[in-house]
Design a protein around this motif. Structure first.
Motif, PDB file in Angstrom:
ATOM      1  N   GLY A 196      18.056 -23.674 -20.925  1.00 57.01           N
ATOM      2  CA  GLY A 196      17.080 -24.690 -21.296  1.00 57.01           C
ATOM      3  C   GLY A 196      17.374 -26.027 -20.649  1.00 57.01           C
ATOM      4  N   SER A 197      18.656 -26.406 -20.647  1.00 57.27           N
ATOM      5  CA  SER A 197      19.052 -27.668 -20.015  1.00 57.27           C
ATOM      6  C   SER A 197      18.805 -27.635 -18.516  1.00 57.27           C
ATOM      7  CB  SER A 197      20.536 -27.955 -20.284  1.00 57.27           C
ATOM      8  OG  SER A 197      20.793 -28.028 -21.671  1.00 57.27           O
ATOM      9  N   ALA A 198      19.059 -26.476 -17.899  1.00 54.78           N
ATOM     10  CA  ALA A 198      18.857 -26.343 -16.455  1.00 54.78           C
ATOM     11  C   ALA A 198      17.377 -26.478 -16.092  1.00 54.78           C
ATOM     12  CB  ALA A 198      19.396 -25.002 -15.976  1.00 54.78           C
ATOM     13  N   ILE A 199      16.503 -25.933 -16.933  1.00 59.43           N
ATOM     14  CA  ILE A 199      15.056 -26.044 -16.668  1.00 59.43           C
ATOM     15  C   ILE A 199      14.619 -27.504 -16.723  1.00 59.43           C
ATOM     16  CG2 ILE A 199      12.765 -25.500 -17.589  1.00 59.43           C
ATOM     17  CD1 ILE A 199      13.964 -22.793 -18.499  1.00 59.43           C
ATOM     18  N   ILE A 200      15.093 -28.215 -17.746  1.00 66.67           N
ATOM     19  CA  ILE A 200      14.771 -29.648 -17.857  1.00 66.67           C
ATOM     20  C   ILE A 200      15.346 -30.418 -16.671  1.00 66.67           C
ATOM     21  CG2 ILE A 200      15.144 -31.731 -19.246  1.00 66.67           C
ATOM     22  CD1 ILE A 200      15.231 -29.873 -21.718  1.00 66.67           C
ATOM     23  N   PHE A 201      16.599 -30.123 -16.327  1.00 66.94           N
ATOM     24  CA  PHE A 201      17.284 -30.818 -15.241  1.00 66.94           C
ATOM     25  C   PHE A 201      16.563 -30.621 -13.911  1.00 66.94           C
ATOM     26  CE2 PHE A 201      20.585 -30.562 -11.864  1.00 66.94           C
ATOM     27  CZ  PHE A 201      20.998 -31.883 -11.881  1.00 66.94           C
TER      28      PHE A 201
END
Length: 783
Positions: A196-201
């Motif tokens: 999830g963090s990677a998608i936002i990043f």
């Protein structure tokens, strides 16, 4: 495959990933921050690696119980920290520059702390084979340096970070399997959070933080100008942006930026030929065109432009009727964008040749003679090396560089350098006069080869290989006044100074001088420019290849380096306190006091080994820098070869099974002898006559030897059988190394890079003394 052999592969892969992360982070900071702030942030952050290793050693029992949580969280920590850094300029811009830097340091330090903890764990649980792990660590670092060359030139920087986090996530799952600590709930939880963090990043933009040096930030924040990025490209050199600006009067322009700085407007030769009004405006506002107007046909056959920017130098030479024009540009992305969006200037003219090479190196490498060498504001203010203080353009303005340029000119050839300010003109003039002083020519005589003009914004210094004649100067001086190029710093030799000193009707005293007073007085032999430099409130001393910090005008240690020194002092005090308590060694047997005493000696040797190693490395890279066609790419390849040699040296320690301290002393003595011979005799000789391959080969033996002492110390420490001793030594060596990398810049600023080599050799000599002293103490205690 036994667990320890699996860990050899794992440590190789993790170290390679860490080096790629660090190099990629340096490219990110080069865009987001001013180069000196980038240096500060990254230096402090990498300290986190050593601090993390020591924290693990201090609290190893706790971390051993929680390692499955810590390891699996590292990819998430990396992504979250990077995301917060990208959001930082927007979220807390109102807090100011100092607070922004503080949070940058916090967010970048946390991943290195976590990686340091993980490194220490792997080394400590495999303490008997730690020397092999160290070899794997060095070989992994070398591979990471090499891989960085390719991925930074072909993959988006954000994708690189996401790929590294994903790769580490898989590796840490493998570690949990090896340690029988795999927990599906924990893995799935962190997989969801990390994904999830990677998608936002991946959907975030890379902003420029607060920085007065970033032209792009200033222009895009101007409410009267509309701007849009046409195309951006990341590579190992940095980020190159082509931006379109639209103005209130309906006109527009395109400019190209490197790391948000060094903005240069695109100049189209076809457009200038077809639009006389624009031709007149562009040429009239570029004082670098002035000297071309006076040249005879035989005086402008060839020219070399170092750093062509958007094409203004090329346009000046083209319309100045120079027969053949070469332009050297170090950034391949810059060339590609110019050839795509400005083909009439960069690719379609038969008498214009664009060369991908560092300009100074190109001048040294080829023996062509030029009638003209142009440099126009060649300043990117972003780093081109691992230390973040070594700007590519620094090497363009040294005493040795001036000698190279003059050697590359024809008999009546000229240098035409466009600068930013008085300070830059003064400092380059100081450097030129020192170059002439080396040949026995006085300041007054040397200034007969020079004249300086300025339109009030861009002072230009013109240097002829031989003296101007009085007739040449009189014509140029008269025309400069007509063209209003007498605003700001202004000087012509042979012409008498005109002064006005009068009282106006308002009782105000009015003073005016036609020429710059300092330069005129130096030309008149009233005093030397060296005396001016000595008494100046800013640093105007000439720059040399050994200390090529042309744009450092601050006398003494720069402010940001003082901050780093305070941090170094704080860490040193912390280490002294730890040492008094024997670092909290645990797992010792009944001979613990004797073992603690020995370990205290090992700890000091470890710090000094890390310190001396990085000083040698810094000097090696600096002395080879001028032989590199593309400094950024070549330094990564050089780092790969250097670390590869270290790794092979470390592997050789498997044949040594006793008398480790004696062997450390012998190897270090060889390092001192060979390094002194290498750097003081062999490399200076090869730099003038041999190819880069021979230069690299000449450093291979020192590189191999440098990889031997520390793994031998690890083998000696393993015999103490402490449950955290290896981890402590890793942390101490890392901190010593990072301290040396920072101190090397301070020493180079003050005394030149050769001082770092001397300090490294003295440090190695002190290690010989310590190892011999410790060896004798061990013999006495055993007897």
């Amino acid at each position: 495959m036994k667990n320890r052999n699996k860990y050899l592969v794992i440590i190789f892969l993790i170290t390679a990933s860490t080096i790629i992360f660090e190099i990629t982070l340096s490219r990110l900071f080069s865009y987001m921050l001013s180069y000196h702030f980038a240096f500060l942030v990254l230096s402090i952050s990498v300290f986190g690696l050593g601090v993390g290793e020591i924290i693990y050693a201090k609290y190893s029992d706790y971390f051993n119980k929680q390692k499955h949580w810590i390891f699996i969280s590292i990819p998430l920590i990396i992504i979250l920290s990077l995301s917060l850094m990208l959001l930082l300029p927007v979220l807390i811009s109102s807090l100011g520059q100092q607070m922004t830097l503080f949070f940058f340091i916090i967010f970048t330090t946390i991943p290195f702390l976590a990686i340091g903890v993980m490194f220490s764990f792997i080394f400590q649980i495999n303490s008997k084979k730690s020397y092999l792990l160290y070899s794997s660590d060095l070989l992994g670092a070398s591979m990471g340096a090499l891989i960085s060359v390719f991925i930074l030139d072909s993959i988006s920087i954000l994708i690189i970070f996401i790929s590294l986090a994903s790769f580490l996530f898989i590796l840490f799952i493998i570690i949990l399997f090896i340690e029988n600590k795999f927990n599906y709930k924990i893995v799935i939880t962190f997989l969801i959070l990390t994904s999830g963090s990677a998608i936002i990043f991946s959907n975030l933009d890379v902003p420029i933080a607060i920085s007065k040096d970033k032209d792009l930030l200033r222009l895009m924040n101007n409410p009267s100008i509309q701007s849009s990025v046409v195309e951006s490209r990341w590579n190992l050199f940095g980020k190159t942006d082509l931006v379109e600006f639209s103005y209130p009067d309906g006109s527009n322009s395109f400019s190209i930026f490197i790391d948000g700085a060094a903005g240069s407007e695109l100049i189209s030769l076809d457009e200038l030929e077809q639009t006389p009004s624009k031709f007149g405006h562009v040429i009239a506002h570029f004082p670098g065109f002035f000297p071309l107007q006076f040249l005879e046909a035989g005086e402008k056959d060839t020219s070399l432009i170092i750093g062509p920017g958007g094409g203004i130098d090329i346009a000046a030479n083209y319309f100045g009727k120079v027969n053949f024009i070469e332009a050297a540009e170090v950034n391949p992305s810059f060339i590609e964008l110019m050839q795509k969006y400005n083909p009439s200037t960069f690719s379609s003219k038969n008498n214009i040749k664009i060369i991908e090479n560092e300009g100074r190196n190109y001048v040294r490498k080829f023996e062509d003679k030029y009638d003209l060498i142009f440099l126009t504001i060649p300043i990117t203010k972003s780093s081109r090396s691992t230390d973040f203080y070594m700007l590519t353009e620094n090497y363009l303005f040294t005493v040795e560089a001036v000698e190279d340029y003059l050697n590359a000119l024809t008999y009546n050839g000229r240098l035409v350098f466009t600068m930013h300010s008085y300070e830059e003109i003064y400092r380059f003039l100081s450097t030129f006069l020192e170059a002439k002083n080396r040949t026995g020519i006085s300041n007054g005589e040397a200034l007969k080869q020079v004249y300086i003009i300025s339109n009030g914004m861009k002072p230009v210094i013109i240097i002829k290989k031989n003296k101007f004649t009085i007739e040449e100067i009189e014509l140029r001086h008269f025309t400069a006044h007509q063209n209003e190029l007498d605003r700001g710093v202004f000087f012509f030799p042979f012409i008498e100074q005109i002064k006005i000193d009068t009282v106006l009707y308002t009782d105000l005293n009015f003073q005016w001088q036609m020429f710059d007073k300092i330069i005129y007085d130096v030309a008149d032999n009233k005093y030397s420019f060296a005396e001016v430099s000595q008494s100046s409130a800013i640093n105007l001393k000439p720059t040399f290849d050994d200390a090529p910090f042309f744009y450092n005008f601050q006398i003494g240690i720069p402010d940001n380096m003082v901050v780093l020194l305070f941090i170094l002092a704080a860490i040193l005090i912390w280490l002294i306190v730890l040492r008094k308590k024997s670092y909290g060694l645990s797992g010792l047997d009944e001979h613990s006091e004797k073992q603690r005493s020995i370990f205290n000696q090992y700890s000091l040797i470890s710090i000094l080994l890390g310190f001396a190693y990085f000083l040698i490395q810094a000097y090696t890279f600096q002395i080879l820098n001028l032989s590199l066609d593309s400094p950024t790419k070549s330094i990564s390849v050089l780092l790969f070869l250097f670390l590869l040699g270290n790794g092979f040296g470390s592997l050789l320690t498997w044949i040594i099974h006793k008398n480790y301290l004696r062997f450390i002393s012998i190897i270090i003595l060889l390092i001192i002898i060979i390094s002194a011979f290498e750097f003081f005799f062999i490399i200076p000789l090869l730099r003038e006559s041999a190819s880069l391959h021979w230069l690299l080969a000449s450093t291979s033996i020192p590189a191999i030897l440098l990889g031997i002492p520390f793994p031998l110390l690890l083998k000696a420490t393993a015999k103490i059988k402490s449950s955290n001793g290896i981890a402590f030594l890793l942390g101490l060596s890392s901190i010593g190394g990072v301290a040396a990398s920072s101190l090397s810049i301070i020493l180079a600023l003050l005394y030149g890079f050769k001082s770092t080599l001397i300090l490294a050799l003295l440090t190695y000599a002190s290690i010989i003394f310590l190892t011999q002293k410790t060896y004798k103490q061990q013999l006495l205690k055993e007897s």
